[in-house]
Design a protein around this motif. Structure first.
Motif, PDB file in Angstrom:
ATOM      1  N   PHE A  62       0.734  -1.158  -0.021  1.00  0.00           N
ATOM      2  CA  PHE A  62       0.017  -0.093  -0.093  1.00  0.00           C
ATOM      3  C   PHE A  62       0.839   1.266  -0.052  1.00  0.00           C
ATOM      4  CE2 PHE A  62      -2.556  -3.182   1.952  1.00  0.00           C
ATOM      5  CZ  PHE A  62      -3.622  -3.233   1.190  1.00  0.00           C
ATOM      6  N   PHE A  63       2.159   1.081   0.452  1.00  0.00           N
ATOM      7  CA  PHE A  63       3.063   2.220   0.533  1.00  0.00           C
ATOM      8  C   PHE A  63       4.050   2.200  -0.631  1.00  0.00           C
ATOM      9  CE2 PHE A  63       0.539   1.818   4.370  1.00  0.00           C
ATOM     10  CZ  PHE A  63       0.150   2.982   4.694  1.00  0.00           C
ATOM     11  N   GLY A  64       4.676   2.918  -1.156  1.00  0.00           N
ATOM     12  CA  GLY A  64       5.936   3.021  -2.064  1.00  0.00           C
ATOM     13  C   GLY A  64       5.952   4.026  -3.239  1.00  0.00           C
ATOM     14  N   THR A  65       6.601   3.631  -4.127  1.00  0.00           N
ATOM     15  CA  THR A  65       6.702   4.258  -5.180  1.00  0.00           C
ATOM     16  C   THR A  65       6.812   3.393  -6.415  1.00  0.00           C
ATOM     17  OG1 THR A  65       9.095   4.341  -4.984  1.00  0.00           O
ATOM     18  CG2 THR A  65       7.848   6.398  -4.284  1.00  0.00           C
ATOM     19  N   GLY A  66       6.714   3.890  -7.484  1.00  0.00           N
ATOM     20  CA  GLY A  66       6.964   3.313  -8.944  1.00  0.00           C
ATOM     21  C   GLY A  66       5.483   2.818  -9.423  1.00  0.00           C
ATOM     22  N   SER A  67       5.657   1.547 -10.272  1.00  0.00           N
ATOM     23  CA  SER A  67       4.335   1.324 -11.027  1.00  0.00           C
ATOM     24  C   SER A  67       3.629   0.557 -10.111  1.00  0.00           C
ATOM     25  CB  SER A  67       4.923   0.372 -12.233  1.00  0.00           C
ATOM     26  OG  SER A  67       5.640  -0.783 -11.671  1.00  0.00           O
ATOM     27  N   GLN A  68       2.378   0.875 -10.538  1.00  0.00           N
ATOM     28  CA  GLN A  68       0.973   0.100  -9.652  1.00  0.00           C
ATOM     29  C   GLN A  68       0.572  -0.962 -10.445  1.00  0.00           C
ATOM     30  OE1 GLN A  68      -1.297   3.553  -8.501  1.00  0.00           O
ATOM     31  NE2 GLN A  68      -0.125   3.388  -6.608  1.00  0.00           N
ATOM     32  N   VAL A  69      -0.233  -2.069  -9.545  1.00  0.00           N
ATOM     33  CA  VAL A  69      -1.089  -3.069 -10.360  1.00  0.00           C
ATOM     34  C   VAL A  69      -2.260  -3.134  -9.687  1.00  0.00           C
ATOM     35  CG1 VAL A  69       0.884  -4.857 -11.480  1.00  0.00           C
ATOM     36  CG2 VAL A  69       0.041  -4.682  -8.824  1.00  0.00           C
ATOM     37  N   GLU A  70      -3.677  -3.365 -10.463  1.00  0.00           N
ATOM     38  CA  GLU A  70      -4.715  -3.631  -9.944  1.00  0.00           C
ATOM     39  C   GLU A  70      -4.896  -5.143  -9.412  1.00  0.00           C
ATOM     40  OE1 GLU A  70      -8.437  -1.231 -10.098  1.00  0.00           O
ATOM     41  OE2 GLU A  70      -6.497  -0.674 -10.359  1.00  0.00           O
ATOM     42  N   VAL A  71      -5.126  -5.320  -7.995  1.00  0.00           N
ATOM     43  CA  VAL A  71      -5.549  -6.651  -7.555  1.00  0.00           C
ATOM     44  C   VAL A  71      -6.773  -6.604  -6.647  1.00  0.00           C
ATOM     45  CG1 VAL A  71      -4.864  -8.346  -6.077  1.00  0.00           C
ATOM     46  CG2 VAL A  71      -2.967  -6.924  -7.061  1.00  0.00           C
ATOM     47  N   LEU A  72      -7.824  -7.290  -7.295  1.00  0.00           N
ATOM     48  CA  LEU A  72      -9.501  -7.239  -6.638  1.00  0.00           C
ATOM     49  C   LEU A  72      -9.725  -5.831  -6.765  1.00  0.00           C
ATOM     50  CD1 LEU A  72      -8.720 -10.075  -3.789  1.00  0.00           C
ATOM     51  CD2 LEU A  72      -9.673 -10.281  -6.250  1.00  0.00           C
ATOM     52  N   GLY A  73      -9.557  -5.019  -7.607  1.00  0.00           N
ATOM     53  CA  GLY A  73      -9.958  -3.675  -7.519  1.00  0.00           C
ATOM     54  C   GLY A  73      -9.114  -2.851  -6.857  1.00  0.00           C
ATOM     55  N   ILE A  74      -8.108  -3.110  -6.094  1.00  0.00           N
ATOM     56  CA  ILE A  74      -7.236  -2.332  -5.253  1.00  0.00           C
ATOM     57  C   ILE A  74      -6.240  -2.005  -5.971  1.00  0.00           C
ATOM     58  CG2 ILE A  74      -6.165  -1.944  -2.942  1.00  0.00           C
ATOM     59  CD1 ILE A  74      -8.174  -4.297  -2.071  1.00  0.00           C
ATOM     60  N   SER A  75      -5.650  -0.863  -5.838  1.00  0.00           N
ATOM     61  CA  SER A  75      -4.508  -0.452  -6.606  1.00  0.00           C
ATOM     62  C   SER A  75      -3.164  -0.651  -5.664  1.00  0.00           C
ATOM     63  CB  SER A  75      -4.494   1.074  -7.132  1.00  0.00           C
ATOM     64  OG  SER A  75      -3.323   1.550  -7.667  1.00  0.00           O
ATOM     65  N   LEU A  76      -2.327  -1.505  -5.992  1.00  0.00           N
ATOM     66  CA  LEU A  76      -1.210  -1.713  -5.270  1.00  0.00           C
ATOM     67  C   LEU A  76       0.056  -1.548  -5.932  1.00  0.00           C
ATOM     68  CD1 LEU A  76      -2.107  -5.187  -3.892  1.00  0.00           C
ATOM     69  CD2 LEU A  76      -2.311  -3.019  -2.513  1.00  0.00           C
ATOM     70  N   TYR A  77       1.329  -1.250  -5.185  1.00  0.00           N
ATOM     71  CA  TYR A  77       2.455  -0.908  -5.760  1.00  0.00           C
ATOM     72  C   TYR A  77       3.261  -2.218  -5.948  1.00  0.00           C
ATOM     73  CZ  TYR A  77       2.118   3.948  -4.329  1.00  0.00           C
ATOM     74  OH  TYR A  77       1.665   5.056  -4.277  1.00  0.00           O
ATOM     75  N   ARG A  78       3.695  -2.240  -7.046  1.00  0.00           N
ATOM     76  CA  ARG A  78       4.387  -3.609  -7.609  1.00  0.00           C
ATOM     77  C   ARG A  78       5.645  -4.052  -6.776  1.00  0.00           C
ATOM     78  NH1 ARG A  78       4.101  -6.333 -12.533  1.00  0.00           N
ATOM     79  NH2 ARG A  78       3.024  -4.456 -13.557  1.00  0.00           N
ATOM     80  N   GLU A  79       6.482  -2.919  -6.455  1.00  0.00           N
ATOM     81  CA  GLU A  79       7.533  -3.210  -5.691  1.00  0.00           C
ATOM     82  C   GLU A  79       7.316  -3.652  -4.396  1.00  0.00           C
ATOM     83  OE1 GLU A  79      11.357  -4.000  -4.999  1.00  0.00           O
ATOM     84  OE2 GLU A  79      10.529  -3.660  -6.959  1.00  0.00           O
ATOM     85  N   GLY A  80       6.056  -2.980  -3.698  1.00  0.00           N
ATOM     86  CA  GLY A  80       5.876  -3.312  -2.317  1.00  0.00           C
ATOM     87  C   GLY A  80       5.151  -4.718  -2.343  1.00  0.00           C
ATOM     88  N   LEU A  81       4.627  -5.181  -3.394  1.00  0.00           N
ATOM     89  CA  LEU A  81       4.029  -6.282  -3.528  1.00  0.00           C
ATOM     90  C   LEU A  81       5.422  -7.234  -3.595  1.00  0.00           C
ATOM     91  CD1 LEU A  81       1.244  -6.628  -6.145  1.00  0.00           C
ATOM     92  CD2 LEU A  81       0.948  -7.330  -3.889  1.00  0.00           C
ATOM     93  N   TRP A  82       6.224  -7.231  -4.223  1.00  0.00           N
ATOM     94  CA  TRP A  82       7.338  -8.196  -4.256  1.00  0.00           C
ATOM     95  C   TRP A  82       8.209  -8.107  -2.832  1.00  0.00           C
ATOM     96  CZ3 TRP A  82       8.042 -12.075  -7.285  1.00  0.00           C
ATOM     97  CH2 TRP A  82       7.852 -11.794  -8.542  1.00  0.00           C
ATOM     98  N   ALA A  83       8.094  -7.128  -2.087  1.00  0.00           N
ATOM     99  CA  ALA A  83       9.040  -7.158  -0.910  1.00  0.00           C
ATOM    100  C   ALA A  83       8.080  -7.738  -0.009  1.00  0.00           C
ATOM    101  CB  ALA A  83       9.197  -5.482  -0.566  1.00  0.00           C
ATOM    102  N   GLY A  84       6.705  -7.565   0.150  1.00  0.00           N
ATOM    103  CA  GLY A  84       5.707  -8.082   1.200  1.00  0.00           C
ATOM    104  C   GLY A  84       6.024  -9.587   0.993  1.00  0.00           C
ATOM    105  N   TRP A  85       5.709 -10.256  -0.483  1.00  0.00           N
ATOM    106  CA  TRP A  85       6.014 -11.396  -0.625  1.00  0.00           C
ATOM    107  C   TRP A  85       7.024 -12.153  -0.130  1.00  0.00           C
ATOM    108  CZ3 TRP A  85       4.455 -16.123  -1.965  1.00  0.00           C
ATOM    109  CH2 TRP A  85       5.915 -17.129  -2.580  1.00  0.00           C
ATOM    110  N   ASN A  86       8.305 -11.385  -0.311  1.00  0.00           N
ATOM    111  CA  ASN A  86       9.497 -11.869   0.068  1.00  0.00           C
ATOM    112  C   ASN A  86       9.687 -11.967   1.442  1.00  0.00           C
ATOM    113  OD1 ASN A  86      12.435 -12.513  -0.820  1.00  0.00           O
ATOM    114  ND2 ASN A  86      13.086 -10.466   0.008  1.00  0.00           N
ATOM    115  N   ILE A  87       9.140 -11.160   2.313  1.00  0.00           N
ATOM    116  CA  ILE A  87       9.252 -11.220   3.703  1.00  0.00           C
ATOM    117  C   ILE A  87       8.305 -12.550   4.258  1.00  0.00           C
ATOM    118  CG2 ILE A  87       8.550 -10.108   5.800  1.00  0.00           C
ATOM    119  CD1 ILE A  87       9.179  -7.784   4.585  1.00  0.00           C
ATOM    120  N   VAL A  88       6.907 -12.610   3.667  1.00  0.00           N
ATOM    121  CA  VAL A  88       6.160 -13.539   3.899  1.00  0.00           C
ATOM    122  C   VAL A  88       6.621 -15.057   3.598  1.00  0.00           C
ATOM    123  CG1 VAL A  88       3.851 -14.691   3.437  1.00  0.00           C
ATOM    124  CG2 VAL A  88       4.175 -12.124   3.684  1.00  0.00           C
TER     125      VAL A  88
END
Lengths: 253, 255
Positions: free
Chosen positions: B87-113
């Motif tokens: 939900f926080f960050g910079t750079g490109s965004q993607v749409e997931v279930l109608g919510i706009s999320l940051y691509r880099e944040g998604l990768w970082a979150g996935w990496n941690i999880v």
């Protein structure tokens, strides 16, 4: 008889200036069992901590089997004086009972088979061989107190010093511990508020008050001396008569 | 009432992993986790292989899937941060279930999880097959300084006592009708925590006196049990070797 413990003119004040011991003199002979009685704050625990040099820096001198309690002799003095502290949780800090009983002899440099033998013998002496591999905090309070005894027995002490051995024990565990202390037959100094216990275990008592020895006499006569008892804030449990109990203890002995 | 024992994660039903020397299991777990951490976050297949390995080990360790899952929930509070990252960050965004999320944040979150979950899973298997005292022995044999293992030992030894002190203080407070609802009513809890700190400090002094009375001069005596056999080391190192192979293959696949 030779003195196992000699305390001469011992005095000590805490850093804040509060005097804890003043001119304490007594000796304990080999094989004797002596009780140290007195109210809270009389200096009993301070005295105990002087016997193995944990506390020092005051006046006077302590000797254990002829060896002066001084910095160069501390290791040997601590082998000779086995202190069983009031709270076994203070004494049992290792992960298993075996390691705790081995702690003292390992500090003396014992290793391998010799160390194992010390641990096995000490645990057998207190009837706790079957808990050797268990963590101390899984044992009952009575078992922990027995294991605490084993931790000092494994050092082959010349004198055993107990600080309130009967506190927090149920009546059966209290009786069993008394039988164990009697069966060991070691020179013993027993600090206690439990006067019937002192009468049962120790033919002689030292009464301490305000850091000094107020009386040094047979336990039965100390407990029968109402004036001495009142002056030193000592009281017998309700209904306890030292005259009748004392004679039954003597006849059993 | 007694506090829960500190090593409640241990599974008493003996499996094949239980009898292995603790130093081998510790080293294997640590190296495997390092391999997982070193794997590129984009290599989904590699994490699948790791998950299979950890789940297979949990079966060998006699941990039921239910118990394994329940123990994994321990990480939930620690993952809150990872879930917020998209939900926080910079750079490109993607749409997931109608919510706009940051691509880099998604990768970082996935990496941690994924890496956190696999690390915890490995630790669960280790804790289920190794008693805490054994763990300390294993650390000593892996040349962790004895002062650290002694501190660890004291922590384990006294955790139960401090927990039961805390429980008794709570009961004593509640027995006098203490039922705080607001933050300003929490003074008694804070004062209780402070007094518990002082009590623990005083106990520390008494424990030290008892240690000194038995000849302690600054060095803890070592563990005397026999060291691990080569075959036991070989058996345990299969896991980190497999992990390393997967990690290297994952990096190779990205080239």
């Amino acid at each position: 008889m030779s003195s196992v413990l000699k305390v001469r003119n011992l005095g000590f004040a805490y850093p804040d200036g509060h005097p804890a011991l003043a001119d304490v003199n007594f000796a304990v002979e080999a094989g004797e069992r002596v009780a140290v009685l007195g109210p809270n704050g009389a200096g009993k625990t301070t005295l105990v901590l002087h016997l193995n040099g944990v506390l020092s820096g005051g006046s006077g001198q302590v000797e254990v089997s002829g060896l002066k309690v001084a910095k160069p002799n501390l290791k040997e003095v601590r082998r000779r004086v086995g202190i069983v502290f009031q709270d076994p949780d203070d004494q049992l800090f290792m992960s298993t009972v075996w390691e705790d009983v081995a702690f003292g002899p390992a500090n003396l440099g014992l290793r391998g088979e010799e160390l194992s033998m010390r641990v096995k013998t000490a645990l057998a002496a207190v009837g706790m061989e079957h808990v050797a591999d268990r963590p101390p905090h899984h044992l009952s309070f009575g078992q922990r107190r027995r294991v605490a005894m084993a931790t000092v027995l494994s050092m082959h002490p010349d004198i055993l010093v107990f600080d309130e051995p009967s506190s927090n024990l149920d009546p059966a565990a209290r009786r069993e511990l008394a039988e164990l202390i009697l069966s060991l037959g070691l020179t013993t100094l027993l600090v206690t508020h439990d006067l019937p216990y002192a009468l049962q275990l120790c033919p002689r008592s030292l009464v301490m008050n305000a850091g000094s020895i107020a009386a040094d006499a047979p336990t039965a006569s100390v407990l029968s001396n109402g004036e001495l008892m009142a002056a030193n804030r000592l009281e017998l449990p309700f209904g306890f008569d030292p005259a009748t109990t004392g004679s039954s203890v003597r006849s059993r002995a | 009432m007694k506090a829960a024992h500190a090593h409640s994660f241990y599974v008493h039903e003996q499996g094949r992993l239980h009898c292995l020397p603790p130093e081998c299991k510790l080293a294997a777990a640590l190296l495997f986790i390092l391999a997982v951490v070193a794997t590129p976050r984009e290599a989904f297949w590699a994490f699948g292989v790791y998950a299979l390995l950890v789940l297979s080990l949990s079966r060998v360790a006699n941990i039921s899937f239910g118990a394994f899952g329940r123990r994994l929930t321990l990480e939930i509070p620690f993952l809150a941060f990872a879930f917020l990252m998209p939900f926080f960050g910079t750079g490109s965004q993607v749409e997931v279930l109608g919510i706009s999320l940051y691509r880099e944040g998604l990768w970082a979150g996935w990496n941690i999880v994924v890496k956190g979950t696999l690390g915890l899973g490995t630790s669960i298997v280790l804790a289920a097959t190794t008693q805490v005292p054994e763990m300390l022995v294993g650390m000593e044999r892996l040349k962790v300084p004895r002062t650290f293992t002694a501190i660890g030992g004291f922590m384990v030894r006294y955790m139960d006592l401090i927990a039961s002190d805390l429980h008794r203080m709570k009961v004593a407070r509640e027995s006098r009708c203490y039922d705080p609802r607001w933050i300003w009513q929490a003074r008694a809890v804070a004062v209780g925590a402070a007094s518990l700190f002082i009590r623990s400090y005083e106990r520390g002094e008494r424990v030290f006196m008892a240690m000194v009375s038995r000849g302690y001069e600054g060095n803890m005596p070592g563990a005397g049990a026999p060291i691990a056999l080569r075959s036991q080391w070989a058996m345990c190192l299969v896991l980190p070797c497999a992990g390393a192979l997967v990690a290297v293959s994952a990096w190779w696949g990205l080239r």
